[in-house]
Structure formats: C-alpha cells, structure tokens
Design an enzyme around this catalytic site. Structure first.
Site, short mmCIF file in Angstrom:
data_model
loop_
_atom_site.label_atom_id
_atom_site.label_comp_id
_atom_site.label_asym_id
_atom_site.label_seq_id
_atom_site.Cartn_x
_atom_site.Cartn_y
_atom_site.Cartn_z
N SER A 8 -7.76 3.70 9.69
CA SER A 8 -8.12 3.59 7.70
C SER A 8 -7.51 3.19 7.00
CB SER A 8 -7.80 5.47 8.21
OG SER A 8 -8.48 5.37 6.74
N LYS A 23 -8.44 -1.18 5.56
CA LYS A 23 -8.57 -2.05 4.10
C LYS A 23 -8.03 -3.05 3.78
CE LYS A 23 -8.99 2.60 3.83
NZ LYS A 23 -8.51 3.85 3.80
N ARG A 39 -14.14 12.79 8.96
CA ARG A 39 -13.01 13.10 9.35
C ARG A 39 -12.72 14.72 8.44
NH1 ARG A 39 -8.91 8.13 8.64
NH2 ARG A 39 -7.66 10.32 9.66
N ASP A 72 -14.92 2.66 7.33
CA ASP A 72 -13.95 3.54 7.37
C ASP A 72 -13.96 4.69 6.33
OD1 ASP A 72 -10.96 5.06 6.91
OD2 ASP A 72 -11.01 3.95 5.07
N HIS A 79 0.90 -1.40 -0.06
CA HIS A 79 0.04 0.02 0.43
C HIS A 79 0.69 1.13 0.06
CE1 HIS A 79 -3.26 2.68 1.33
NE2 HIS A 79 -2.52 2.96 1.37
#
Ligand code: URA
Length: 449
Positions: free
Chosen positions: A183, A187, A168, A161, A82
């Site tokens: 967050s 995922k 947020r 999320d 990621h």
C-alpha cells in the site's frame, strides 16, 4: 482466470504469479471482482503472507492502477521520503528545505490529514497565501529552479490502493505486512521518485507496536523498492511520545522554522538529520551517512536551510516573512494551561490521545469535509523522563473558546500522561536502519514491547 481460483490458491498457501495479482487488482478496480471476493482474498493474504516477489508484483499492479508521475524533466536523483504517520510529525517541512539546500531535488506530493492534526499540506496551508495546487509544469519548473516543491497528492494516485485500503479497514485485514508494505510503496512508486527513504515508527503510538514487526515491515518495503529498481532505505524510530513539542498546524510550522534555524527540539532535529542524511547518500551528495549528517548540520547552523525554506514558501505564494516573525502565523486567542495532578516523572505520553485532543480543539478533521482551524493545538511542556511537581504545567492548549471541546481536550491530555515515582530509563529515538544490505540496530536499540 477466475477470482475464486486465485483466492483458493492463496488460501492454501500458494505463491501467486504477477498475472494473477494484476488480474485481482485490475478486476477489483474495474468493479468486476466484488468486495466479498476481495475481502476473502485479503484475509487469505493476512493468514498466508506473501513472498517478496508476490509483494513486489502486487505493489506494481496497484501503482499501475492510476496516474504515474514522470519526474524525468527534473535533473538529478529525485529522492522521496515517507513517514508512516505520527502525531506532531512535521518532518517534511524541515527535511524538504534541508536536503534541497545541498542539491537533492525534492518533488513531493503530500496528503491532507484525516483525524488528529492535519497532514503536510494542511500545515503548509497554515502559511497565508501558500498554494498547494500547482500545474504539472509549474511544479516541475519550480523543482528545477529552486530544488523543492510540495503539492497536494493527485486523487488518482494508486486508486486500487485507495479502494483496497477502505475495504481492509472494515474487514480486519489492515494488519498484514505485505498489504501495508505494498500500500505504502505503490503510492511512492507512482509518485515517481528514483530513491525512497522511509521513516517507520514503532511503539505505542504507531502501527507497528514492536521493533521486530517494524523491522519486518521496513524490510518488506525495502525489498519492494529494490525489486522495482528504486533504491530504498528505512529508518525505524521510537514513537512512544509525539515528536517535538508542538501539535497543531501553525504551531508545527513554527517548530519546523525553529528547527531549520538549528534551535529545534533534540528528538525532532536528530530524526530529521538522520532521514536527510540517508536521502543525501541515496541522492549521491555524500558518500556516507556520517559525512552527510555533518554537511546537513552545517546547513542548519549557517542559515542555508532556512533560506531554502523561505525561497520555497515564496515560490508557492506564501508569506515567507513568517520564517523571521513566526508570530505572524495564525494564533489562537486562548492559552489554557494543563497542570499535573501529582508529582513524579513523566513515564508515558499517549501520542494518539494528544492527537485526539488537538482534533477536538479543531486542529484536525473528524470527516474529510471538516474545515481545519490552523491556529489551535497543543504545546506539550513535559516529555518522557522529565520531573514534574504537582500543579506544574504539563501542556498548554491553544484554543478558540474555553467551552466543552476545550474541557474534553484537557481531559484527554490528562489521560495521555502517565507518571512514575522513578525516572524511567532513557529510550533511544533511533532504533534500526534497514537497507538492501540488511538490518542494522542502532546503539542501544532494544525490543519495544
Ligand atoms: N498506511 C498506508 O498507506 N497503507 C497501509 O496499509 C497502512 C498505513
């Protein structure tokens, strides 16, 4: 249990239990806890922070709020990667085939981009015929057969999320390390990988402006992974300028192909090799990062990584001939040169501004329903430290028309560049590696603010 009591406890610095966090997340998802209470809770977290145990419990509650991808039918250790965003970030297009070529299975879900240039899915769709919506079975079978598949992210992956992130965004509670860490990791955990390599950026173009903050975020994400039984490593790299030279979907595909041939830009090649090497180690294909890097570099030089890319593109219906003939990718009709207004050295490049310039040309989306123009974008010709003489080309805009959008994009590119009379000191690209064993700063890594 009442939401007000949970908010109260966090406001006063208490440690929330897993059942309190699940109550908050489930209640918010189901519409039983209203936005105003969730906002108060998020603000309390922002000020009071969270322990590693709370952050892991919050992550699991969010990961459990939607689909859980089961990758068990795929043999071997599935390693995901990621990146925490970045202009010109085409690392997935390179790392996927590269690690798959040494036997690390990659079953990846990626997103579309909002703003700047597209996400990985948009970049892949710049290849004619490429399909990113595959059935679950086709996806799993393809990974078992050729070691690699990349599909669009399910809309129901960690929906808690999604809802909390949107809140947020408008309540000034994005910049909380436990909230960002949970967050991202919710995922990744829902996407099913056994191990995770995180590409965390720091610098002017990144979420985390200083190396210390980037390390704190990386450590929080590694701790979550460790607590939930997914081996996780994070590599922190400098994001003070775009990675490579290409910004824009088809342009980035072409640069990824060049990198897979061993002819890519140094910064992009180096980051991809490092991330891939950590994936290879977590995937059990090498016993050290150094051994893995040597093995992977060979795959770039001997054509195996490129061959895997072609196999992957063909398997998903795309035109694999673009790997040999990149000019078959969508090409913009106009090339507009942007010239330096003064002589000196490139001191800074505001990656964010270049991303906006590429979006103005049509490479990204301002709203989620906008269509992307795969052909347009920017090739930067000068990077930090390069000498420039007045009138020399610093970047090329690849545009559809020479109208007001191109003029605006050109102005943004000029604004993005800063020059200095002296050559700026070299900055290392790779700054730190964070694993369950701790933080290791690389070579000459220095504080980034
Ligand atoms: N990216 C995410 O997915 N979540 C955050 O909170 C910040 C960046």
């Amino acid at each position: 249990m009442r939401a007000v009591d949970v908010i109260h406890k966090k406001r006063d610095g208490g440690e929330l239990t897993a059942s309190e966090l699940t109550f908050i997340i489930d209640g918010y998802c189901e519409g039983e806890i209203p936005d105003y209470q969730m906002s108060a809770w998020a603000m309390a977290v922002l000020f009071r922070g969270m322990t590693a145990a709370e952050t892991a419990a919050l992550t699991l509650a969010m990961a459990n709020s939607g689909d859980q991808v089961d990758l068990a039918p795929i043999a071997g250790v599935k390693v995901d990667k990621h990146s925490t965003g970045g202009v010109g970030d085409k690392t997935t297009l390179i790392i996927g085939p590269l690690v798959a070529s040494i036997g690390v299975p990659v079953a990846k879900m990626s997103g579309r981009g909002l703003g700047h240039t597209g996400g990985t899915i948009d970049k892949l769709e710049a290849i004619e015929g490429f399909r990113t919506e595959l059935s679950r079975d086709t996806f799993l079978n393809q990974v078992n057969e050729i070691g690699l598949s990349v599909i669009g992210q399910s809309g129901n992956l960690a929906p808690a999320d999604k809802k909390l992130y949107a809140l947020r965004d408008v309540t000034a509670t994005v910049e909380s390390i436990p909230l960002i860490a949970s967050s991202v990791m919710s995922k990744k955990i829902a996407a099913g990988a056994d191990a995770i390599v995180l590409d965390v950026k720091t610098g002017s173009g990144a979420f985390m402006k200083t190396l210390d903050d980037a390390e704190r975020l990386a450590q929080a994400m590694v701790d979550i992974g460790t607590q939930v039984g997914r081996r996780t490593a994070a590599i922190i790299s400098d994001m003070d300028q775009p990675l490579g030279f290409a910004i824009g979907n088809a342009l980035e595909v072409a640069e990824a192909v060049a990198t897979l041939k061993g002819q890519g830009p140094d910064d992009l090649t180096s980051l991809c090799l490092t991330l891939s090497a950590h994936m290879a180690v977590l995937g059990g294909k090498a016993s050290s990062v150094e051994e893995a890097e040597a093995l992977l570099r060979k795959q770039l030089d001997n054509g195996e990584a490129l061959a895997k890319f072609k196999q992957f593109v063909a398997a998903q219906g795309g035109d694999a001939s673009i790997a040999d003939e990149p000019n078959r990718l969508p090409t913009a009709p106009l090339a507009i040169e942007v010239k330096a207004a003064a002589s000196g050295f490139v001191a800074k490049i505001d990656a964010e501004r270049l991303g906006v310039a590429a979006m103005l040309l049509g490479a990204g989306r301002a709203t989620k329903d906008d269509a992307i123009d795969y052909a347009v974008g920017i090739t930067i010709r000068k990077k930090i430290g390069d000498p420039v003489t007045e009138g020399e080309t610093i970047a090329t805009l690849h545009a559809r028309q020479d109208g007001s959008a191109a003029s605006e994009a050109k102005a943004k590119v000029i604004e993005a560049y800063r020059f200095s009379a002296e050559r700026p000191a070299d900055r290392p690209l790779l700054l730190s590696v964070v694993t369950a064993d701790g933080i290791e700063r690389c070579g000459a890594a220095v504080q980034t603010d």
